[in-house]
Design an enzyme around this catalytic site. Sequence first.
Site: not given
Length: 785
Positions: A393, A483, A674-675, A724
């Site tokens: 409720h 991840r 993956g920079s 990314c």
Amino acid sequence: MFHHLSSLQINIPDGFATTAWAYQLFLEENGLIPEIEGLLKDLDTQEFSNLPAIGHQIRTLLLQSHLPEEVVQAIKVSYGKLCAQYDLPIQVAVRSSATAEDLPSASFAGQHESYLNVSGEADVLAACLQCYASLFTDRAIKYRHDHGFEHLKVYLSVGIQKMVRSDLASAGVCFTIDPESGFEKVVLVTGSWGLGENVVQGAVNPDEFCVFKPTLREGKNAIINKKLGSKAHTMVYTNPGEQEGRRIMNVETPLAQRERYILENAEITQIANWALKIEEHYGQPMDIEWAKDGVTGEISIVQARPETVHSQQGNALKVHTYTLLEKGPLLVSGKGIGQRIISGVARILDSPKDAALLQPGEILVTDITTPDWDPILKKVSAIITNKGGRTSHAAIVAREMGALAVVGTGNATEVLKDGQLLTISCADGQNGLVYAGKLAWKEEELDFSHLAKPKTQTMLILGDPDKAFQYAAYPNDGVGLMRLEFVINDSIQIHPMALVKYHELQDENAKALIDQLTHHHRNKEDYFVEKLAQSIATIAAAFYPKDVIVRMSDFKTNEYANLIGGREFEPVEENPMLGFRGASRYYNSRYREGFGLECRAMKMVRDDMGLTNVKVMIPFCRTVAEGEKVLQMMADYGLQRGHNGLEVYVMAEIPSNVLLAREFAQHFDGFSIGSNDLTQLTLGIDRDSSIVSDLFDENNEAPKAMISMVIKAARETNTKIGLCGQAPSDFPQFASFLVEEGIDSISFNPDALLKGIENILAAEESRQSRFTEQVREEPDGRVLA
């Protein structure tokens, strides 16, 4: 409901109902209309200061009246026919249903009374009269006033329905959408032992089961999440002679029952399938009550009404996000309703009779809220309860009012102090956190409504499954990076090898913690597999059928060691960033069986649950030969590349991945740049070192050259490639560089998505403008670039 749904092979308990005309006849025959009108004229509709007195007078007036003889005889005949169908005496539920009730825009849920475990003509007739009187409970009077309904133009039907003996089994509620986010592709089933009133009222913390509609229709194992509630009390029938004047009571749930789920998987699936049929029949999201008979073992649907919160909201692409800027002492936590942050003064109240103590904008703290609280709840900024779940409720009313709620805290009334200044955050997925003091936070509006869809795919970076349904509403092309580390660290907490080799563990404290966390599961390894699978499945379902690329675990050794039992399985390394991490772990004897658990979870999600939009990604894969070993390990554990459409990606984050991209492309279906790692390894920088951190720069020509090379190789080999990272949202020129190079997708953290899309659109527009300027028409009519 019995007439329309039984034909759909849904179990509905038999019964009958009085008509709205019968209620109208009751008012007219007793001459009640002028008297009720006179009393309501005196109602203080500003402060409602005399609401309890007016409501009491009207209810007394109705209870002292008589049911028309015509109605009495009709009830007796119908009740007799119902009883004649059964060999033994039966109990019935006598439920109120107003003519304006259960509209999509106003539910009236809980505003009127229902009576359970009723038997015998006299008691049934008395309960019908009490239902009529409940049309003028204080809460119902105020609710009608707030929603603009004329009191005497709302009539009441009384439903008399054979009771399901759920006092000997279980009962609960299900929604055909997620009640918090409004996500439409799931059915949420909740329940507890005994009669369902405990769940509806929020008197217990129930079990929760989340079922995914698309794969449910395909006949897959569509239960994507299960949460065990404490279920401290069980509502049962009273025995004749005990608890005088009461037909039901609560008893403590035995510990063994608390530790068990109330339903088997097949039963959860049955309820969800029926919920789908009911939603399709009524053509709108539904709020449904179910009950299981402890004598027959059969499950029945006992009530269905439209969902009244999310079904009425627009789908505007404007999102408000809230972020705490500081943390104070965490006092209590529970299930969060509202996805916002507020601060205010706590007011601890035992019952609605203490309403005068509550000032506008304060935070109500109480054990449990019932419909009797409704007239005063519009004054509060938030509700905190000891008991209750997401379908209780307090939770439903908070959603309807746009207030925050933290339900099921267990001990809020003991821990919090009356008059204490609090900050409540429900911005963290499904968690509600209550902090001491007034903390700083920021609010931002993300307005996606003005944005066009870029040609470059825009995807999300996610780790927290509790926020998946919320983020799925953002404009996106799927999840470019999920991840596993967040799930393992936050939800599972245990090193996978400590589960595989539990009996060899030397650390007794770790073993005790593992026993505590895993005791609901058949064995230790299943704990890891099932928890991980449910988290992956939740995110995969939220974005289905869009791609969800799941990166296998990429903790470094020092991070793995911090998991429960981890120190016995992890070496101490001088430079974990470049050490035993990523693909090298998966085929090594130190972790191979742990990787097997990850693969089992992925297989469960794809093959058993049917979420084939999930793709696997391998991190930090140093050589092509290493990639081949990992793919073979996956196949050995049942994850065969190409089987059931499985695609396997590899992270492009090491110079070797770039230099040998064409060779890697022969074994993998896609690359994800993956920079961060690629930049640090190209420039020879440890990004964890503060001394040289100022040299770290994705915009440096060297890492950009590496990115350009791998994109070119991917295009030549017809291999998908994305990136990314934060740089494309932080630096418009970096987004422009990626667009110019022809990258397929860019993935952003949710808070950076808006800026990222804007940067991509600007880059695409600039590129198109330059192309247009380069095109000229030659004298012979040819168009050349």
